[in-house]
Design a protein around this motif. Structure first.
Motif, PDB file in Angstrom:
ATOM      1  N   THR A 153       0.835  -1.232  -0.106  1.00  0.00           N
ATOM      2  CA  THR A 153       0.102  -0.089   0.018  1.00  0.00           C
ATOM      3  C   THR A 153       0.841   1.097  -0.125  1.00  0.00           C
ATOM      4  O   THR A 153       2.073   0.996   0.480  1.00  0.00           O
ATOM      5  N   TYR A 154       0.253   2.280  -0.420  1.00  0.00           N
ATOM      6  CA  TYR A 154       1.316   3.590  -0.489  1.00  0.00           C
ATOM      7  C   TYR A 154       0.197   4.612  -0.616  1.00  0.00           C
ATOM      8  O   TYR A 154      -0.948   4.818  -1.047  1.00  0.00           O
ATOM      9  N   LYS A 155       0.822   5.829  -0.163  1.00  0.00           N
ATOM     10  CA  LYS A 155      -0.041   7.128  -0.386  1.00  0.00           C
ATOM     11  C   LYS A 155       0.167   7.698  -1.514  1.00  0.00           C
ATOM     12  O   LYS A 155      -0.780   8.402  -2.172  1.00  0.00           O
ATOM     13  N   SER A 156       1.431   7.776  -2.161  1.00  0.00           N
ATOM     14  CA  SER A 156       1.624   7.972  -3.645  1.00  0.00           C
ATOM     15  C   SER A 156       2.982   7.360  -4.046  1.00  0.00           C
ATOM     16  O   SER A 156       3.753   6.792  -3.275  1.00  0.00           O
ATOM     17  N   LYS A 157       2.959   7.402  -5.531  1.00  0.00           N
ATOM     18  CA  LYS A 157       4.419   6.843  -5.923  1.00  0.00           C
ATOM     19  C   LYS A 157       4.504   7.436  -7.372  1.00  0.00           C
ATOM     20  O   LYS A 157       3.653   7.944  -8.116  1.00  0.00           O
ATOM     21  N   THR A 158       5.547   7.359  -7.962  1.00  0.00           N
ATOM     22  CA  THR A 158       5.805   7.680  -9.160  1.00  0.00           C
ATOM     23  C   THR A 158       5.739   6.233 -10.075  1.00  0.00           C
ATOM     24  O   THR A 158       5.488   5.533  -9.726  1.00  0.00           O
TER      25      THR A 158
ATOM     26  N   ASP B 120       2.246   4.707   3.282  1.00  0.00           N
ATOM     27  CA  ASP B 120       0.727   5.395   4.010  1.00  0.00           C
ATOM     28  C   ASP B 120       1.133   5.525   5.623  1.00  0.00           C
ATOM     29  O   ASP B 120       0.699   4.645   6.250  1.00  0.00           O
ATOM     30  N   ALA B 121       2.185   6.401   5.692  1.00  0.00           N
ATOM     31  CA  ALA B 121       2.267   6.578   7.137  1.00  0.00           C
ATOM     32  C   ALA B 121       2.967   8.059   7.336  1.00  0.00           C
ATOM     33  O   ALA B 121       3.783   8.426   6.130  1.00  0.00           O
ATOM     34  N   GLU B 122       2.670   8.807   8.342  1.00  0.00           N
ATOM     35  CA  GLU B 122       3.402   9.990   8.575  1.00  0.00           C
ATOM     36  C   GLU B 122       4.618   9.966   9.411  1.00  0.00           C
ATOM     37  O   GLU B 122       4.824   8.960  10.397  1.00  0.00           O
TER      38      GLU B 122
ATOM     39  N   ASP C 228      10.191   1.926   2.655  1.00  0.00           N
ATOM     40  CA  ASP C 228      10.139   2.055   1.166  1.00  0.00           C
ATOM     41  C   ASP C 228      10.746   3.542   1.222  1.00  0.00           C
ATOM     42  O   ASP C 228      12.201   3.575   1.318  1.00  0.00           O
ATOM     43  N   SER C 229      10.291   4.567   0.539  1.00  0.00           N
ATOM     44  CA  SER C 229      11.215   5.583   0.254  1.00  0.00           C
ATOM     45  C   SER C 229      11.191   6.845   1.253  1.00  0.00           C
ATOM     46  O   SER C 229      11.704   7.890   0.895  1.00  0.00           O
ATOM     47  N   GLU C 230      10.378   6.421   2.362  1.00  0.00           N
ATOM     48  CA  GLU C 230      10.535   7.624   3.593  1.00  0.00           C
ATOM     49  C   GLU C 230      10.828   7.141   4.848  1.00  0.00           C
ATOM     50  O   GLU C 230      10.252   5.950   5.131  1.00  0.00           O
ATOM     51  N   VAL C 231      11.265   7.993   5.665  1.00  0.00           N
ATOM     52  CA  VAL C 231      11.332   7.544   7.016  1.00  0.00           C
ATOM     53  C   VAL C 231      10.015   7.819   7.794  1.00  0.00           C
ATOM     54  O   VAL C 231       9.436   8.828   7.542  1.00  0.00           O
ATOM     55  N   VAL C 232       9.683   6.742   8.612  1.00  0.00           N
ATOM     56  CA  VAL C 232       8.349   6.946   9.199  1.00  0.00           C
ATOM     57  C   VAL C 232       8.470   7.020  10.754  1.00  0.00           C
ATOM     58  O   VAL C 232       7.518   7.295  11.542  1.00  0.00           O
TER      59      VAL C 232
END
Length: 459
Positions: free
Chosen positions: A13-18, A78-80, A118-122
């Protein structure tokens, strides 16, 4: 082979992706999503040009299987970002729980923790007593936003996008990573750790780590990496830039346990000032192909570097690792102690460089490479490059390649130890000089990884 907790696959799952591939529009999308300053976008676009102009390196493992058009370079989970584990989404938190990261922080084995998914630090946090001393440990995006002048001063100064094709790729699409700043005279005795978990299939991870250690300081930073296995290529092309001030020491420890579909094309470099020291501790496991050669640029007089590393290559794996030491000043010193294990047809290659400049008089360098092959199918090579520009140096190189001694196994079996365990004991003993350089919990993890790789392969 069951890799247990390392092969946990969460629902994608994801919030956004390229989209897959790499275009100017994708680079602009990443930069816009992060709200970056214009200078960073321009840096990315220039790196994209360099990436498109360069060919794959031809001197190492075959990289033709890596097709950037089949890779998703940016996935926002999908995380802040939070500093409270309870606020991390349950499925993601459960993965890090199984990997032991929150437990290590709770037990004060770590003074700061970053967790990238994935691409971001949570998740990111640091103990208050370090904050009170002026230590900065944040995710790289926060570092860029809150310390823009420091980041701009050092970013790309240790590793250039011109270094090779995948360094350029990194600078075009980097995301996540860590920013560490240790002020003068501060000792960070309890390690900081960032853990990078790639969950998405067919994705790349491109974290950027920037660590600045001012004069008369100390820091131990630990990097952990893992990913589950998929039936498609994943790509890791991170970058680590380290700056070690005068009379300071930085220890950088890594335990990598990528999956067998991963191409690990990471780049790490350190610039060391007068009387400074960089210590590299490296364990490379998993991945289909690894190309990793941490470089120490000994810029100041009496600067020194130590590299201690171990790699394990199994079936269909090509683990091409080593170290670089570049002596640019008098009385500098470097040591390399590299060990590799290969089995079931795996390739374990040491590839290194020692360069001593004309100005680096009275410098010392030594390289020791030891390879242990567990069968007749495996391969191990030592490929050193030695470039010495003056006569007043002390240099030594030693390489050993061998197999497990039948006499040793017979002796252990005569004492009632089963053959498979006897062979495993020899392998763990071979790896012990690296394990003893790690904190206890990471030495245990490394031994567990060795046991995992040995399972079903010997005996």
């Amino acid at each position: 082979m069951d890799r247990g907790i390392y092969d946990i696959k969460n629902k994608f799952t994801y919030k956004s992706k390229t989209e897959q591939g790499l275009t100017e529009e994708i680079v602009r999308q990443i930069s816009k999503e992060k709200g970056e300053p214009e200078w960073m976008l321009n840096y990315r676009l220039k790196a994209l040009e360099i990436f498109n102009s360069k060919e794959n390196p031809v001197w190492g493992p075959d990289l033709t299987e890596v097709d950037i058009n089949e890779i998703t370079t940016y996935i926002r989970p999908d995380a802040e970002l939070t500093d409270d584990w309870r606020n991390v989404p349950e499925e993601i938190r459960d993965t890090f729980d199984k990997l032991g990261i929150p437990e290590a922080e709770k037990d004060y084995l770590l003074s700061g923790v970053g967790a990238q998914y994935d691409s971001e630090v949570v998740y990111h946090n640091i103990q208050k007593y370090l904050l009170d001393q002026g230590v900065v440990y944040v995710d790289f995006e926060t570092g860029l936003r809150e310390y823009p002048e420091i980041v701009k001063k050092y970013f790309g100064k240790c590793i250039s996008p011109n270094l090779h094709k995948y360094a350029a790729l990194h600078y075009a699409v980097w995301s996540g990573g860590s920013f560490v700043y240790v002020p003068k005279g501060v000792k960070v005795d309890v390690p900081l750790q960032s853990y990078f978990r790639l969950n998405a299939p067919g994705a790349g991870q491109f974290e950027h780590t920037l660590i600045i250690i001012e004069d008369n300081s100390y820091c131990h930073f630990i990097e952990g990496c893992s990913a589950p296995k998929y039936n498609m290529i994943n790509l890791h092309a991170g970058a680590v830039e380290l700056f070690v001030g005068e009379n300071s020491t930085l220890r950088y420890s890594t335990i990598e346990n990528w999956s067998k579909n991963m191409y690990n094309l990471n780049t790490k470099r350190a610039i060391v000032e007068k009387d400074g020291k960089i210590e590299w501790i490296s364990g490379s496991f998993g991945s289909r192909v690894s190309m990793l050669y941490p470089a120490s640029i000994l810029k100041g007089e009496r600067a020194s570097s130590e590299y201690v590393g171990i790699s394990f290559a199994g079936a269909e794996q090509n683990i091409d690792t080593g170290a670089q030491a570049i002596h640019l000043a008098p009385h500098t010193k470097s040591t390399v102690n590299s060990k590799s294990i290969s089995k079931a047809g795996g390739k374990a290659i040491y590839r290194g460089l020692v360069k001593i400049a004309k100005e680096a008089t009275d410098s010392k360098a030594s390289v020791s490479c030891e390879s242990l092959m567990l069968d007749n199918l495996s391969r191990s090579d030592t490929i050193p490059v030695i470039d010495i520009k003056n006569k007043n140096v002390d240099f030594g190189h030693e390489a050993k390649i061998g197999k497990i001694s039948d006499e040793v196994i017979f002796y252990l079996m005569s004492r009632g130890i089963p053959e498979s365990e006897a062979k495993a004991m020899v392998v763990r003993g071979f790896a012990e000089p690296i394990a003893k350089e790690l904190p206890m919990e990471y030495a245990v993890e490394m031994n567990n990884l060795i046991n995992l790789e040995l399972e079903g392969s010997i005996g």
